[in-house]
Design a protein around this motif. Structure first.
Motif, mmCIF file in Angstrom:
data_model
loop_
_atom_site.group_PDB
_atom_site.id
_atom_site.type_symbol
_atom_site.label_atom_id
_atom_site.label_comp_id
_atom_site.label_asym_id
_atom_site.label_seq_id
_atom_site.Cartn_x
_atom_site.Cartn_y
_atom_site.Cartn_z
ATOM 1 N N ASP A 54 41.169 57.657 25.589
ATOM 2 C CA ASP A 54 40.990 56.887 26.815
ATOM 3 C C ASP A 54 39.785 57.468 27.540
ATOM 4 O O ASP A 54 39.831 58.588 28.042
ATOM 5 C CB ASP A 54 42.252 56.975 27.686
ATOM 6 N N ALA A 55 38.694 56.714 27.554
ATOM 7 C CA ALA A 55 37.459 57.196 28.167
ATOM 8 C C ALA A 55 37.503 57.043 29.685
ATOM 9 O O ALA A 55 38.239 56.215 30.220
ATOM 10 C CB ALA A 55 36.265 56.435 27.602
ATOM 11 N N ALA A 56 36.705 57.846 30.359
ATOM 12 C CA ALA A 56 36.557 57.741 31.813
ATOM 13 C C ALA A 56 36.127 56.320 32.165
ATOM 14 O O ALA A 56 35.358 55.687 31.443
ATOM 15 C CB ALA A 56 35.527 58.752 32.298
ATOM 16 N N GLU A 57 36.640 55.827 33.273
ATOM 17 C CA GLU A 57 36.379 54.455 33.702
ATOM 18 C C GLU A 57 35.026 54.343 34.399
ATOM 19 O O GLU A 57 34.558 55.289 35.020
ATOM 20 C CB GLU A 57 37.482 53.988 34.655
ATOM 21 N N VAL A 58 34.425 53.157 34.310
ATOM 22 C CA VAL A 58 33.159 52.897 35.000
ATOM 23 C C VAL A 58 33.384 52.133 36.299
ATOM 24 O O VAL A 58 32.482 52.012 37.118
ATOM 25 C CB VAL A 58 32.158 52.134 34.110
ATOM 26 N N GLY A 59 34.576 51.608 36.479
ATOM 27 C CA GLY A 59 34.914 50.836 37.684
ATOM 28 C C GLY A 59 36.391 50.979 37.971
ATOM 29 O O GLY A 59 37.029 51.937 37.519
ATOM 30 N N SER A 60 36.940 50.025 38.698
ATOM 31 C CA SER A 60 38.360 50.105 39.030
ATOM 32 C C SER A 60 39.196 49.834 37.788
ATOM 33 O O SER A 60 38.769 49.191 36.845
ATOM 34 C CB SER A 60 38.708 49.108 40.138
ATOM 35 N N LEU A 79 37.140 53.806 16.451
ATOM 36 C CA LEU A 79 35.736 53.405 16.416
ATOM 37 C C LEU A 79 34.889 54.495 15.775
ATOM 38 O O LEU A 79 35.066 55.680 16.056
ATOM 39 C CB LEU A 79 35.246 53.135 17.839
ATOM 40 N N VAL A 80 33.949 54.074 14.927
ATOM 41 C CA VAL A 80 33.063 55.017 14.250
ATOM 42 C C VAL A 80 31.677 54.400 14.132
ATOM 43 O O VAL A 80 31.537 53.215 13.840
ATOM 44 C CB VAL A 80 33.625 55.425 12.858
ATOM 45 N N LEU A 81 30.662 55.206 14.405
ATOM 46 C CA LEU A 81 29.275 54.811 14.203
ATOM 47 C C LEU A 81 28.771 55.478 12.930
ATOM 48 O O LEU A 81 29.047 56.661 12.695
ATOM 49 C CB LEU A 81 28.413 55.256 15.383
ATOM 50 N N VAL A 82 28.028 54.727 12.109
ATOM 51 C CA VAL A 82 27.475 55.261 10.867
ATOM 52 C C VAL A 82 25.970 55.066 10.913
ATOM 53 O O VAL A 82 25.484 53.959 11.184
ATOM 54 C CB VAL A 82 28.081 54.549 9.635
ATOM 55 N N ASP A 83 25.228 56.149 10.653
ATOM 56 C CA ASP A 83 23.772 56.033 10.674
ATOM 57 C C ASP A 83 23.239 55.745 9.276
ATOM 58 O O ASP A 83 24.011 55.675 8.312
ATOM 59 C CB ASP A 83 23.128 57.275 11.302
ATOM 60 N N GLY A 84 21.940 55.564 9.164
ATOM 61 C CA GLY A 84 21.310 55.234 7.885
ATOM 62 C C GLY A 84 21.500 56.286 6.810
ATOM 63 O O GLY A 84 21.434 55.985 5.625
ATOM 64 N N TRP A 101 28.669 47.642 24.986
ATOM 65 C CA TRP A 101 29.611 48.649 25.483
ATOM 66 C C TRP A 101 29.968 48.344 26.933
ATOM 67 O O TRP A 101 29.094 48.281 27.786
ATOM 68 C CB TRP A 101 29.019 50.053 25.393
ATOM 69 N N HIS A 102 31.256 48.140 27.198
ATOM 70 C CA HIS A 102 31.737 48.005 28.580
ATOM 71 C C HIS A 102 31.904 49.396 29.172
ATOM 72 O O HIS A 102 31.434 49.697 30.263
ATOM 73 C CB HIS A 102 33.066 47.253 28.629
ATOM 74 N N ASP A 103 32.610 50.235 28.455
ATOM 75 C CA ASP A 103 32.712 51.662 28.771
ATOM 76 C C ASP A 103 32.797 52.390 27.444
ATOM 77 O O ASP A 103 32.595 51.771 26.398
ATOM 78 C CB ASP A 103 33.868 51.962 29.742
ATOM 79 N N ALA A 104 33.073 53.669 27.454
ATOM 80 C CA ALA A 104 32.975 54.449 26.221
ATOM 81 C C ALA A 104 34.160 54.288 25.277
ATOM 82 O O ALA A 104 34.222 54.960 24.250
ATOM 83 C CB ALA A 104 32.760 55.926 26.554
ATOM 84 N N ASP A 105 35.098 53.407 25.595
ATOM 85 C CA ASP A 105 36.179 53.111 24.652
ATOM 86 C C ASP A 105 36.400 51.617 24.439
ATOM 87 O O ASP A 105 37.361 51.215 23.797
ATOM 88 C CB ASP A 105 37.496 53.789 25.067
ATOM 89 N N THR A 106 35.492 50.780 24.952
ATOM 90 C CA THR A 106 35.665 49.333 24.841
ATOM 91 C C THR A 106 34.333 48.649 24.518
ATOM 92 O O THR A 106 33.364 48.775 25.269
ATOM 93 C CB THR A 106 36.225 48.739 26.152
ATOM 94 N N ALA A 107 34.322 47.917 23.393
ATOM 95 C CA ALA A 107 33.170 47.107 23.002
ATOM 96 C C ALA A 107 33.512 45.647 23.276
ATOM 97 O O ALA A 107 34.540 45.144 22.812
ATOM 98 C CB ALA A 107 32.848 47.310 21.530
ATOM 99 N N THR A 108 32.673 44.985 24.058
ATOM 100 C CA THR A 108 32.908 43.582 24.396
ATOM 101 C C THR A 108 31.933 42.682 23.645
ATOM 102 O O THR A 108 30.959 43.167 23.055
ATOM 103 C CB THR A 108 32.756 43.349 25.913
#
Length: 133
Positions: free
Chosen positions: A49-55, A105-110, A20-27
């Protein structure tokens, strides 16, 4: 040994590895395509659009937004443990101007419970306000 099948949301592609780079981007993501093909990609949510972690390119980001962004990504990293990430690509597998794969994006648990990250981010106050509203 039997592997447990996880319910895959309709139209979704499994993301095998990511950060996770931020809460809307997976790198550094590896996205599994049909027929055993995988691609390396950066994935960007196209429905929030998630809050930014940097500029942010071309704009200043306040310290309070950075604090929210850092908290969001820390909580998302915890939420992701033991869950499988899927991306539902935008129509036609569109990419943004930075070449990132766009989708929901979606997370699925067991237990096959789905956590759609748009709803998670909005309900926790981790999204940026829409301009012009």
């Amino acid at each position: 040994m039997l592997a447990m099948a996880i319910a895959q949301p309709p139209g979704a592609l499994q993301v095998e590895r990511y950060e996770w780079h931020d809460a809307d981007t997976a790198t550094r993501a590896v996205v599994r395509l049909p027929y055993g093909v995988s691609i390396d990609a950066t994935i960007r949510a196209d429905d929030y659009d998630a809050a930014e972690v940097g500029s942010r390119t071309g704009s200043d980001v306040s310290e309070s937004e950075k604090a929210i962004g850092k908290r969001a990504v820390e909580e998302l990293r915890r939420l992701s443990v033991g869950r499988t990430l899927y991306v539902v690509p935008s129509k036609g597998g569109q990419r943004d101007s930075f070449g990132r794969l766009l989708g929901q994006l979606v997370l699925v648990d067991g237990g096959r419970r789905e956590t759609w990250l748009r709803e998670w981010a909005i309900s926790n106050g981790f999204t940026r306000p829409k301009k012009g509203r």
